[in-house]
Design an enzyme around this catalytic site. Structure first.
Site, short mmCIF file in Angstrom:
data_model
loop_
_atom_site.label_atom_id
_atom_site.label_comp_id
_atom_site.label_asym_id
_atom_site.label_seq_id
_atom_site.Cartn_x
_atom_site.Cartn_y
_atom_site.Cartn_z
N SER A 1 0.84 -1.09 0.06
CA SER A 1 -0.07 0.07 0.10
C SER A 1 1.10 1.26 -0.08
O SER A 1 1.35 1.45 1.10
CB SER A 1 -0.98 0.09 1.34
N LYS B 1 -6.74 1.95 -3.26
CA LYS B 1 -6.31 1.07 -1.90
C LYS B 1 -6.59 2.32 -0.85
O LYS B 1 -7.17 1.98 0.13
CB LYS B 1 -4.76 0.62 -2.19
N LYS C 1 -0.53 4.74 8.33
CA LYS C 1 -0.18 5.27 7.10
C LYS C 1 -0.96 5.54 6.00
O LYS C 1 -0.76 6.36 5.20
CB LYS C 1 0.90 4.08 6.66
#
Ligand code: NAD
Length: 290
Positions: free
Chosen positions: A97, A172, A241
């Site tokens: 990701s 994503k 994150k």
């Protein structure tokens, strides 16, 4: 493009190990690498695979990365020289990701080396990774995806082409924003319910039978939160994150994303109290005293 039979895989953590295992089962010759040497050795022994080195990489058809973040993906591919050790015409597939704008840039750098690029991050967690049932969202040229579709289908049940390089990583991050907001809303509702005198199990049943139903209420609350296991396999700091990636993306395109900002702040405060090993389902415990 090169017929795909030999695949290098870097990053054998919670997700990478089961994904590489699926590809061995699908018949690919896998060459494995992780910064954790014991992890590489153990998985190679379990799968009957060889360790990936710069020498064994020189006839790989594809190199997959499944690493924590863009800093590490760039370090591995560019600064450590793994991309330049690939033969011309091979494909680099970043399934981590990562940050979409940086992936766009990286796709260009990889192309300048005579290589092809896909960003192909995943959703579904450790259980679906083990079953080869991930959702995979792909950015890159359609003909490169077509070339790699059997390989990706070895790990996923849904492979969606989103757009050009970086679009998979953008999708994503936005998916995880929706997932994180849903998890936080569910957990807050459970704590309010409990203070009112409604058991969390009962409130979860209500959500699952009603319009508040979500992946969190169906697949996380009873399985990982209420029983105190907190071991879904997705670290809280990785979700933090992902939220920062989504927030930065919104800023890049000039959208305020008001809920996104408070959701990111809520998770960021929780991440400050977390270790690298803290699972994201521990939000249930961390939000108990708000
Ligand atoms: P993880 O921390 O379990 O695994 C990462 C692996 O990368 C570790 O084995 C680590 O040793 C290795 N690594 C770190 N630096 C390295 C380097 N320089 N060279 C080689 N190996 C290195 O993480 P994970 O949960 O497997 O997640 C991987 C990626 O997938 C992340 O980007 C994450 O956000 C994403 N993701 C995770 C999940 C999940 O449920 N865990 C789900 C979807 C997406």
């Amino acid at each position: 493009m090169r017929k795909i039979s030999k695949v290098g895989f870097i990053g054998l953590g919670m997700m990478g190990a089961p994904m590489a295992t699926c590809l061995v089962r699908a018949g690919y010759e896998m060459l494995l690498q992780d910064a954790d040497k014991a992890r590489t050795r153990d998985l190679c022994a379990r799968l009957g695979s060889r360790a990936l080195t710069k020498e064994t990489l020189d006839d790989c058809d594809v190199l997959i990365t499944m690493l924590p973040n863009s800093d590490i993906v760039e370090e591995v591919l560019l600064h450590n020289g793994w991309a330049s050790a690939l033969p011309r015409d091979a494909v680099v597939v970043d399934m981590s990701s990562s940050v979409p704008m940086r992936s766009r840039q990286l796709a260009g750098e990889v192309a300048a080396m005579g290589l092809h690029w896909l960003d192909a991050p995943v959703s579904g967690g450790v259980n679906r990774a083990a079953e080869g049932q991930l959702a995979i969202m792909v950015g890159g040229e359609p003909q490169v995806l077509a070339h790699c579709s059997a390989l990706l289908n070895g790990m996923g049940r849904s492979v969606l082409h989103i757009g050009g390089a970086g679009a998979g990583h953008a999708a994503k991050a936005l998916n995880n924003f929706v997932s994180a907001a849903g998890l936080a809303a569910t957990v807050e509702a459970l704590h309010v319910a409990q203070r009112f005198g409604i058991e969390p199990t009962v409130m979860t049943d209500v959500l699952n039978a009603s319009t508040g139903r979500s992946n969190t209420s169906e697949n996380k609350v009873k399985q990982f939160m209420l029983n105190g296991r907190f071991d879904s396999g997705f670290a809280l700091k990785l979700m933090d994150k992902d939220l920062h990636i989504a927030q930065a993306l919104a800023e890049d395109v000039g959208y305020a994303m008001t809920l996104g900002r408070s959701c990111t702040a809520l998770w960021h405060d929780a991440a400050a109290k977390a270790t690298a090993a803290t699972d994201h389902t521990e939000m249930y415990r961390l939000l108990a005293d708000e």
